[in-house]
Scaffold this active site. Sequence first.
Site, PDB file in Angstrom:
ATOM      1  N   SER A 208       5.292   6.257  -2.066  1.00 53.56           N
ATOM      2  CA  SER A 208       4.835   6.804  -0.796  1.00 53.56           C
ATOM      3  C   SER A 208       5.818   7.731  -0.110  1.00 53.56           C
ATOM      4  CB  SER A 208       4.506   5.666   0.152  1.00 53.56           C
ATOM      5  OG  SER A 208       5.680   4.951   0.465  1.00 53.56           O
ATOM      6  N   HIS A 236      -1.272   3.805  -2.296  1.00 52.42           N
ATOM      7  CA  HIS A 236      -1.315   5.224  -1.892  1.00 52.42           C
ATOM      8  C   HIS A 236      -2.198   6.049  -2.810  1.00 52.42           C
ATOM      9  CE1 HIS A 236       1.533   4.892   1.367  1.00 52.42           C
ATOM     10  NE2 HIS A 236       2.129   3.981   0.625  1.00 52.42           N
ATOM     11  N   LYS A 267      -5.389   2.381   4.376  1.00 51.69           N
ATOM     12  CA  LYS A 267      -4.923   3.768   4.251  1.00 51.69           C
ATOM     13  C   LYS A 267      -6.141   4.660   3.986  1.00 51.69           C
ATOM     14  CE  LYS A 267      -0.229   2.253   3.749  1.00 51.69           C
ATOM     15  NZ  LYS A 267       0.840   1.738   2.915  1.00 51.69           N
TER      16      LYS A 267
HETATM   17  C1  LIG Z   1       1.612   0.391   3.144  1.00 52.04           C
HETATM   18  C2  LIG Z   1       1.992  -0.207   1.824  1.00 52.04           C
HETATM   19  C3  LIG Z   1       1.642  -1.526   1.508  1.00 52.04           C
HETATM   20  C4  LIG Z   1       1.084  -2.455   2.533  1.00 52.04           C
HETATM   21  O1  LIG Z   1      -0.241  -2.170   2.825  1.00 52.04           O
HETATM   22  P1  LIG Z   1      -0.799  -2.573   4.268  1.00 52.04           P
HETATM   23  O2  LIG Z   1      -2.239  -2.704   4.064  1.00 52.04           O
HETATM   24  O3  LIG Z   1      -0.400  -1.444   5.180  1.00 52.04           O
HETATM   25  O4  LIG Z   1      -0.127  -3.841   4.652  1.00 52.04           O
HETATM   26  C5  LIG Z   1       1.874  -1.993   0.237  1.00 52.04           C
HETATM   27  N1  LIG Z   1       2.434  -1.214  -0.698  1.00 52.04           N
HETATM   28  C6  LIG Z   1       2.821   0.059  -0.427  1.00 52.04           C
HETATM   29  C7  LIG Z   1       3.442   0.860  -1.499  1.00 52.04           C
HETATM   30  C8  LIG Z   1       2.630   0.584   0.853  1.00 52.04           C
HETATM   31  O5  LIG Z   1       3.055   1.797   1.138  1.00 52.04           O
END
Ligand SMILES: *Cc1c(COP(=O)(O)O)cnc(C)c1O
Length: 428
Positions: A208, A236, A267
């Site tokens: 990310s 992502h 996301k």
């Molecule tokens: C944001 C993120 C998560 C966590 O996801 P949420 O639903 O926001 O808790 C897990 N892994 C990665 C790589 C992330 O960037």
Amino acid sequence: MSVSKLIQASPTAAKNTSLGFYESFFQNRLLDLHKEGRYRVFADLERQVGRFPKAIFRDDSGTARDVTIWCSNDYLGMGHHPKVIAAMCDAAQAAGAGAGGTRNISGNTHYHLELEAELADLHGKDAALLFTSGYISNEAALSTIAKVLPACVIFSDELNHASMIQGIKGSGCEKYIFRHNDLAHLETLLASVERCRPKIVAFESVYSMDGDIAPIKEICDLAEKYGALTYLDEVHAVGMYGPRGAGVAERDGQMHRIDIVEGTLGKAFGVMGGYIASTRAIVDVVRSYASSFIFTTALPPALLAGSTASVRHLKASQVERDRHQERAATLKKMLQDAGLPVLLSASHIVPLMVGDARLCKKASDDLMQQHNIYVQPINYPTVPRGTERLRLTPTPHHTDADMKHLVDALCAVWAGLNLRRAATILKF
Ligand SMILES: *Cc1c(COP(=O)(O)O)cnc(C)c1O
């Protein structure tokens, strides 16, 4: 610092001596962050349906003005999609606000089962399991799966997300960290462990912060050669890659080789929650043994219905994905043409390198104050020190005019702060 000085330093001390004593420790830790220029300030935003990526921002005095969001993880704007909002409203009207309990005790609803079936189908797996976030999904799944396997060894990419690291720690297993996307290093580590021991290779598809993409096929080849399970975080990528939005493994034709896939609903799907998809037994083990799945209230109907609508929409619709990729490519080109230090990633994530925590924060502040552009500074520990950056996330809703405004503003801020320009470009 002496105890008496500590107590003097705190205004609360006069009222409550012991609290005052403790309070100064907390204040000093915050001071450390301020000194390093990486104290986190949250922006007071109000997103408005139909206007994304525009939003209302309120400054310290409470004065409201319009800004353009350039760092949202609502990558496709699905959080404002009419189908998603309608599904959420309908579900709340029909079934109420909360789930009313844990999955085990009265909180398991038809909405959960429907979304889990949708997600299992999305990833071509037997089963899926929902969690309250992607973070909890990783923490619960990795710690549980690895703990259940006797003498399990975990091989983890060095840039894995904090939630995976937490899960790996929680398992208490022996672990090896391989250099980021480094197949030779991964193979050396795999070969160093007895053949007969259970193994898990844990990695992400799109990373990310740099926006680079793992060599999924080659990692699966190694896992196969050394008899390891594959655990892939596609947080992502879900919604955004592959013909049905199942992620990079789908795009690369490797989905069937991923044993456990983890994703988020927060996301690109625009709502909230997380999940894993895998075999029936693996999902059932996590369901049956993971503390952070068992002992917490189930997701509410509205979030589930909204997520189901979003997943279904993106399974069938390619226009958002095409436009998203086009917008990211266009922005990268514009930044490069302007001589700004853009990292030419292989994904939709567009990092602009600053390399200093204070300057990164200042650039972000100047963009907001002088140009009504909101992009959060990314500092340590989210990224290594010296690689501080602005992380831009163009969405299908950012127009050419938005991009021109952004690039002009960045050029002005870069000149004002005398920041490094294109010599620092790295390629992935
Ligand atoms: C944001 C993120 C998560 C966590 O996801 P949420 O639903 O926001 O808790 C897990 N892994 C990665 C790589 C992330 O960037």
